[in-house]
Design a protein around this motif. Structure first.
Motif, PDB file in Angstrom:
ATOM      1  N   TYR A 112       0.768  -1.136  -0.133  1.00 38.13           N
ATOM      2  CA  TYR A 112      -0.130   0.119   0.195  1.00 38.13           C
ATOM      3  C   TYR A 112       0.779   1.180   0.305  1.00 38.13           C
ATOM      4  O   TYR A 112       0.699   2.284  -0.635  1.00 38.13           O
TER       5      TYR A 112
ATOM      6  N   PRO B 181      -2.478 -14.700  10.575  1.00 39.10           N
ATOM      7  CA  PRO B 181      -3.122 -13.825  11.665  1.00 39.10           C
ATOM      8  C   PRO B 181      -3.716 -12.626  11.047  1.00 39.10           C
ATOM      9  O   PRO B 181      -3.181 -12.419   9.814  1.00 39.10           O
ATOM     10  N   ASN B 182      -4.389 -11.786  11.815  1.00 37.64           N
ATOM     11  CA  ASN B 182      -4.933 -10.858  11.252  1.00 37.64           C
ATOM     12  C   ASN B 182      -3.674  -9.792  10.787  1.00 37.64           C
ATOM     13  O   ASN B 182      -2.764  -9.584  11.263  1.00 37.64           O
ATOM     14  N   GLY B 183      -3.847  -9.081   9.687  1.00 42.13           N
ATOM     15  CA  GLY B 183      -3.066  -8.092   9.132  1.00 42.13           C
ATOM     16  C   GLY B 183      -1.837  -8.624   8.354  1.00 42.13           C
ATOM     17  O   GLY B 183      -1.127  -8.065   8.002  1.00 42.13           O
ATOM     18  N   SER B 184      -1.864 -10.233   8.249  1.00 40.33           N
ATOM     19  CA  SER B 184      -0.917 -10.782   7.576  1.00 40.33           C
ATOM     20  C   SER B 184      -0.812 -10.568   5.993  1.00 40.33           C
ATOM     21  O   SER B 184       0.150 -10.647   5.255  1.00 40.33           O
ATOM     22  N   GLY B 185      -2.037 -10.014   5.515  1.00 38.25           N
ATOM     23  CA  GLY B 185      -2.123  -9.837   4.058  1.00 38.25           C
ATOM     24  C   GLY B 185      -3.225 -10.906   3.282  1.00 38.25           C
ATOM     25  O   GLY B 185      -3.217 -10.775   1.991  1.00 38.25           O
ATOM     26  N   LYS B 186      -4.010 -11.461   3.812  1.00 43.42           N
ATOM     27  CA  LYS B 186      -4.788 -12.444   3.250  1.00 43.42           C
ATOM     28  C   LYS B 186      -5.844 -11.856   2.439  1.00 43.42           C
ATOM     29  O   LYS B 186      -6.135 -11.994   1.313  1.00 43.42           O
ATOM     30  N   THR B 187      -6.524 -10.687   2.956  1.00 42.19           N
ATOM     31  CA  THR B 187      -7.365  -9.862   2.126  1.00 42.19           C
ATOM     32  C   THR B 187      -6.789  -9.329   0.890  1.00 42.19           C
ATOM     33  O   THR B 187      -7.451  -9.150  -0.090  1.00 42.19           O
ATOM     34  N   THR B 188      -5.608  -8.523   1.069  1.00 43.65           N
ATOM     35  CA  THR B 188      -4.922  -8.107   0.033  1.00 43.65           C
ATOM     36  C   THR B 188      -4.431  -9.216  -1.008  1.00 43.65           C
ATOM     37  O   THR B 188      -4.823  -8.891  -2.225  1.00 43.65           O
TER      38      THR B 188
ATOM     39  N   VAL C 133       3.617  -5.539   1.169  1.00 44.42           N
ATOM     40  CA  VAL C 133       2.494  -6.574   2.035  1.00 44.42           C
ATOM     41  C   VAL C 133       2.655  -8.025   1.769  1.00 44.42           C
ATOM     42  O   VAL C 133       2.773  -8.826   2.310  1.00 44.42           O
TER      43      VAL C 133
HETATM   44  P1  ADP Z   1      -5.517  -9.747   6.648  1.00 46.01           P
HETATM   45  O1  ADP Z   1      -6.764  -9.941   5.731  1.00 46.01           O
HETATM   46  O2  ADP Z   1      -4.768 -10.683   6.655  1.00 46.01           O
HETATM   47  O3  ADP Z   1      -5.961  -9.350   8.058  1.00 46.01           O
HETATM   48  P2  ADP Z   1      -4.978  -7.301   5.099  1.00 46.01           P
HETATM   49  O4  ADP Z   1      -4.573  -7.883   3.772  1.00 46.01           O
HETATM   50  O5  ADP Z   1      -6.364  -6.628   5.446  1.00 46.01           O
HETATM   51  O6  ADP Z   1      -4.446  -8.484   6.290  1.00 46.01           O
HETATM   52  O7  ADP Z   1      -4.015  -6.363   5.560  1.00 46.01           O
HETATM   53  C1  ADP Z   1      -2.430  -6.511   5.262  1.00 46.01           C
HETATM   54  C2  ADP Z   1      -1.595  -5.268   5.780  1.00 46.01           C
HETATM   55  O8  ADP Z   1      -1.821  -4.144   4.890  1.00 46.01           O
HETATM   56  C3  ADP Z   1      -1.710  -4.999   7.167  1.00 46.01           C
HETATM   57  O9  ADP Z   1      -0.606  -4.401   7.683  1.00 46.01           O
HETATM   58  C4  ADP Z   1      -2.911  -3.657   7.030  1.00 46.01           C
HETATM   59  O10 ADP Z   1      -2.870  -2.834   7.879  1.00 46.01           O
HETATM   60  C5  ADP Z   1      -2.235  -3.068   5.577  1.00 46.01           C
HETATM   61  N1  ADP Z   1      -3.610  -2.529   4.979  1.00 46.01           N
HETATM   62  C6  ADP Z   1      -4.638  -3.339   4.463  1.00 46.01           C
HETATM   63  N2  ADP Z   1      -5.441  -2.485   3.760  1.00 46.01           N
HETATM   64  C7  ADP Z   1      -4.735  -1.164   3.811  1.00 46.01           C
HETATM   65  C8  ADP Z   1      -5.247   0.155   3.158  1.00 46.01           C
HETATM   66  N3  ADP Z   1      -6.169   0.319   2.327  1.00 46.01           N
HETATM   67  N4  ADP Z   1      -4.166   0.994   3.323  1.00 46.01           N
HETATM   68  C9  ADP Z   1      -3.009   0.865   3.841  1.00 46.01           C
HETATM   69  N5  ADP Z   1      -2.603  -0.292   4.496  1.00 46.01           N
HETATM   70  C10 ADP Z   1      -3.525  -1.238   4.416  1.00 46.01           C
END
Ligand code: ADP
Length: 241
Positions: free
Chosen positions: A24, A48-55, A29
Motif C-alpha cells: 500500500y 494472523p490478522n494483518g498478514s495480507g490474506k485480504t490483500t 505487504v
Molecule cells: P488480513 O486480511 O490478513 O487481516 P490485510 O490484507 O487486510 O490482512 O492487511 C495486510 C496489511 O496491509 C496490514 O498491515 C494492513 O494494516 C495493511 N492494509 C490493509 N489495507 C490497507 C489500506 N487500504 N491502506 C494501507 N494499508 C492497508
C-alpha cells in the motif's frame, strides 16, 4: 438438488497469481507470490490478522493492482475480466445482522440483482436455481425466516446461498467460520463439500483461525511476513488446541 447441473471441468486453472508483489505504501505487504487455484479445489488461506490474506484476494479479483507480477482470472488478465457472474464473494458476516426484516429467500434472491437489473422478474430458471442453492446449503426449510433471527451458522449458509445464485465457478469466503459453532461448522463443511467435489466449484477460504476449513482443504497456505507458504494439513491439525 433436482436442478440440472452445468458441466464442470475439474482441474481447470481458475485463478493464478504470478510473481505478485504489492504494497500500500513503500513496504510490500506481499512479495513475489505465485499461487494457483483450480476448479474442484478448496484453497484455505490462513494467517494472523494483518498478514495480507485480504490483500491477496483483492489482488486476485482485480480490486488492487500488483506493483509487479500479474494475475489471471479464468485465463484472462484480471484487469480485462468482466464476467463477474462466474465469481461469488461472501463477505464477513457482519452485514447479516441487518435490522431489516429480510427473509432468507429475499436475501438469497438479492444475489440475482446484478443480473436482473431493477425491472426484470426472476425467470423459471432463476427460481429453480434459487431452490437448488437453498437445498445445497441446507436452508430450504428456513426460507421464510427473518435472517436476523438465525444462528451464526445459518446466516453464513444464507450468505453463501446468495453468492451461489449466479452459479459461480469461483467462490471466495471471507472468515466463514467466525461466530459459527462446531456443529454448524460441520453442516457448513458438508454443503461446501458438495459444491467442491460434485459441482466442481473452486473455493478460497480466508481465515485467521487455523481451524477454519483446513481439514476440508485440498491445500492450506499461510501468509507470513509477505510470503505465501504451503502448510501441511497435518501441521494445521497438530496445532489445534
Ligand atoms: P488480513 O486480511 O490478513 O487481516 P490485510 O490484507 O487486510 O490482512 O492487511 C495486510 C496489511 O496491509 C496490514 O498491515 C494492513 O494494516 C495493511 N492494509 C490493509 N489495507 C490497507 C489500506 N487500504 N491502506 C494501507 N494499508 C492497508
Amino acid at each position: 438438488m433436482s436442478a440440472p447441473e452445468p458441466q464442470r471441468r475439474v482441474g481447470q486453472t481458475i485463478l493464478e497469481w504470478d510473481h505478485v508483489t504489492f504494497g500500500y505504501g513503500r513496504t510490500p505487504v506481499l512479495r513475489d507470490v505465485t499461487l494457483q487455484l483450480t476448479s474442484g479445489e478448496l484453497l484455505a488461506v490462513v494467517g494472523p490478522n494483518g498478514s495480507g490474506k485480504t490483500t491477496l484476494v483483492k489482488l486476485g479479483l482485480g480490486l488492487l493492482h500488483p506493483t509487479s507480477g500479474s494475475v489471471r482470472l479464468f485465463g484472462q488478465p484480471v484487469e480485462r475480466f468482466r464476467d463477474w457472474g462466474r465469481v461469488g464473494y461472501v463477505p464477513q458476516r457482519a452485514g447479516a445482522d441487518s435490522p431489516l426484516p429480510l427473509s432468507v429467500l429475499e436475501v438469497v434472491r438479492s444475489g440475482l440483482a446484478g443480473h436482473l437489473g431493477l425491472v426484470r422478474r426472476p425467470t423459471a430458471a432463476d427460481r429453480q436455481r434459487i431452490e437448488h442453492v437453498l437445498e445445497v446449503m441446507g436452508i430450504a426449510e428456513l426460507r421464510t425466516a427473518p435472517v436476523s433471527q438465525l444462528s451464526g451458522g445459518q446466516q453464513q449458509r444464507a450468505l453463501i446461498a446468495r453468492a451461489l445464485v449466479t452459479a459461480p465457478q469461483l467462490l471466495v469466503l471471507d472468515e466463514p467460520t467466525t461466530g459459527v459453532d462446531a456443529a454448524a461448522r460441520a453442516a457448513l463443511r458438508q454443503s461446501l463439500e458438495h459444491l467442491i467435489r460434485v459441482e466442481g466449484v473452486g473455493v478460497i477460504s480466508i481465515s485467521h483461525d487455523p481451524e477454519g476449513f483446513a481439514d476440508l482443504a485440498d491445500r492450506v497456505v499461510e501468509v507470513r511476513a509477505g510470503r505465501v507458504v504451503a502448510r501441511d494439513r497435518a501441521d494445521v491439525e497438530v496445532r489445534r488446541p
